[in-house]
Write an enzyme that holds these catalytic residues in place. Structure first.
Site, PDB file in Angstrom:
ATOM      1  N   GLU A  17      -0.516  -5.489   6.251  1.00  0.00           N
ATOM      2  CA  GLU A  17       0.757  -5.525   5.424  1.00  0.00           C
ATOM      3  C   GLU A  17       1.749  -6.526   6.397  1.00  0.00           C
ATOM      4  O   GLU A  17       2.428  -7.419   5.608  1.00  0.00           O
ATOM      5  CB  GLU A  17       1.353  -4.153   5.588  1.00  0.00           C
ATOM      6  CG  GLU A  17       0.858  -3.196   4.508  1.00  0.00           C
ATOM      7  CD  GLU A  17       1.265  -1.731   4.526  1.00  0.00           C
ATOM      8  OE1 GLU A  17       1.137  -0.875   3.756  1.00  0.00           O
ATOM      9  OE2 GLU A  17       2.041  -1.476   5.634  1.00  0.00           O
TER      10      GLU A  17
ATOM     11  N   LYS B 195      15.052   7.569   2.645  1.00  0.00           N
ATOM     12  CA  LYS B 195      14.525   6.540   3.609  1.00  0.00           C
ATOM     13  C   LYS B 195      15.280   5.279   4.099  1.00  0.00           C
ATOM     14  O   LYS B 195      14.875   4.740   5.182  1.00  0.00           O
ATOM     15  CB  LYS B 195      13.096   5.812   2.881  1.00  0.00           C
ATOM     16  CG  LYS B 195      11.851   6.786   2.660  1.00  0.00           C
ATOM     17  CD  LYS B 195      10.832   5.933   2.027  1.00  0.00           C
ATOM     18  CE  LYS B 195       9.678   6.708   1.820  1.00  0.00           C
ATOM     19  NZ  LYS B 195       8.561   5.618   1.313  1.00  0.00           N
TER      20      LYS B 195
ATOM     21  N   THR C 173       0.888  -1.223  -0.054  1.00  0.00           N
ATOM     22  CA  THR C 173      -0.133  -0.193   0.100  1.00  0.00           C
ATOM     23  C   THR C 173       0.908   1.302   0.111  1.00  0.00           C
ATOM     24  O   THR C 173       1.762   1.215   0.588  1.00  0.00           O
ATOM     25  CB  THR C 173      -0.978  -0.077   1.220  1.00  0.00           C
ATOM     26  OG1 THR C 173      -1.710  -1.175   1.127  1.00  0.00           O
ATOM     27  CG2 THR C 173      -1.644   1.301   1.475  1.00  0.00           C
ATOM     28  N   GLY C 174       0.301   2.298  -0.778  1.00  0.00           N
ATOM     29  CA  GLY C 174       1.218   3.516  -0.646  1.00  0.00           C
ATOM     30  C   GLY C 174       1.447   4.066  -2.041  1.00  0.00           C
ATOM     31  O   GLY C 174       1.337   3.304  -3.151  1.00  0.00           O
TER      32      GLY C 174
ATOM     33  N   GLY D 181       3.440   1.954   7.955  1.00  0.00           N
ATOM     34  CA  GLY D 181       2.053   2.210   8.388  1.00  0.00           C
ATOM     35  C   GLY D 181       1.838   3.580   8.356  1.00  0.00           C
ATOM     36  O   GLY D 181       0.777   4.068   8.694  1.00  0.00           O
TER      37      GLY D 181
HETATM   38  C1  5RP Z   1       1.492   2.046   4.170  1.00  0.00           C
HETATM   39  C2  5RP Z   1       2.813   1.733   4.396  1.00  0.00           C
HETATM   40  C3  5RP Z   1       3.624   2.289   3.173  1.00  0.00           C
HETATM   41  O1  5RP Z   1       4.440   1.318   2.487  1.00  0.00           O
HETATM   42  C4  5RP Z   1       4.472   3.580   3.569  1.00  0.00           C
HETATM   43  O2  5RP Z   1       3.833   4.477   4.052  1.00  0.00           O
HETATM   44  C5  5RP Z   1       5.059   4.190   2.426  1.00  0.00           C
HETATM   45  O3  5RP Z   1       4.489   4.706   1.422  1.00  0.00           O
HETATM   46  P1  5RP Z   1       4.913   5.813   0.173  1.00  0.00           P
HETATM   47  O4  5RP Z   1       5.394   4.705  -0.737  1.00  0.00           O
HETATM   48  O5  5RP Z   1       3.571   6.443  -0.344  1.00  0.00           O
HETATM   49  O6  5RP Z   1       5.992   6.504   0.778  1.00  0.00           O
HETATM   50  O7  5RP Z   1       3.374   1.290   5.193  1.00  0.00           O
HETATM   51  O8  5RP Z   1       0.816   1.541   5.294  1.00  0.00           O
END
Ligand code: 5RP
Length: 224
Positions: A103, A121, A26-27, A95
């Site tokens: 997840e 990151k 997700t994301g 999260g």
């Molecule tokens: C969602 C997550 C996502 O993987 C995390 O927040 C990274 O998101 P993005 O790719 O938009 O930076 O843990 O629950």
């Protein structure tokens, strides 16, 4: 940056093989993976996918990826997701998108777990972002008190309207501000998860087999 996420999406989608059952993260980065996977499916790749969130499920369905439910799976061949922060030992904070519970369940059941992140990151220690935990709604104030007793400043996550954010699983999220870089991820996780009312933490320990790290040069570094 989107072009880095796009490259990561493509590179991770290329790891999916025919007839795999795929766990969808997700994301925004995971969305690029889902889009690249859909392109491969249009060209004949046959997969079934299980999604870690309603948002990822919706996107996958729109792109004609076949979605199956958690109750239909007894194995997942590959799980691909983003992360909020990853340390040099491949521990992660996840999260910020609010999908950490599913997840973690999917990552835990997958034969191969790939996380795709931008270089910013990747840090020696987990510290820069808040640590989300998913908690039961009915005892949320009591749970918060016990979490804060461990020395955290925690805040309930709010949605765009200022209401308490409700996860896909109808729970709340507490976002914890870390006071120092995490030295012992396992202990932090155990202390939090042992509080009744805490359903899951966003600390992912030993759940990554490979990290794909993307940078502005378009190079992808692989850590495993
Ligand atoms: C969602 C997550 C996502 O993987 C995390 O927040 C990274 O998101 P993005 O790719 O938009 O930076 O843990 O629950």
């Amino acid at each position: 940056m989107d072009f880095i996420k796009e490259k990561l999406g493509e590179a991770s989608a290329n790891l999916v093989q025919d007839n795999f059952i795929v766990g969808l993260g997700t994301g925004s980065t995971a969305n690029f993976f889902i889009k690249s996977l859909a392109k491969r499916c249009q060209k004949g790749l046959n997969v079934k996918a299980v999604a870690s969130s309603l948002a990822s499920e919706k996107l996958a369905k729109e792109l004609n990826i076949q979605i199956i439910d958690f109750v239909e799976i007894d194995k997942i061949d590959i799980y691909i997701d983003g992360a909020d922060e990853v340390d040099f030992e491949m521990n992660m904070i996840k999260g910020l998108g609010g999908a950490l519970l599913k997840e973690k369940i999917l990552a835990n059941f997958s034969k191969k777990r790939i996380f795709i992140i931008e270089k910013r990151k990747y840090k020696e220690r987990l510290f820069s972002c808040k640590l989300p935990i998913e908690i039961t709604p009915f005892a949320h104030l009591l749970t918060k008190r016990l979490v804060d007793n461990l020395g955290y400043n925690s805040e309930f996550r709010k949605d765009q309207k200022g209401n308490l954010f409700i996860t896909d699983n109808k729970n709340y999220i507490l976002d914890l501000t870390l006071k120092h870089p995490i030295e012992d991820s396992r202990k932090v996780n155990e202390d939090l998860i042992s509080i009744p009312g805490v359903l899951e933490t966003g600390l992912f320990i030993e759940l990554a087999d490979q990290i794909l790290i993307g940078s502005e040069s378009s190079q992808i570094e692989i850590i495993d």
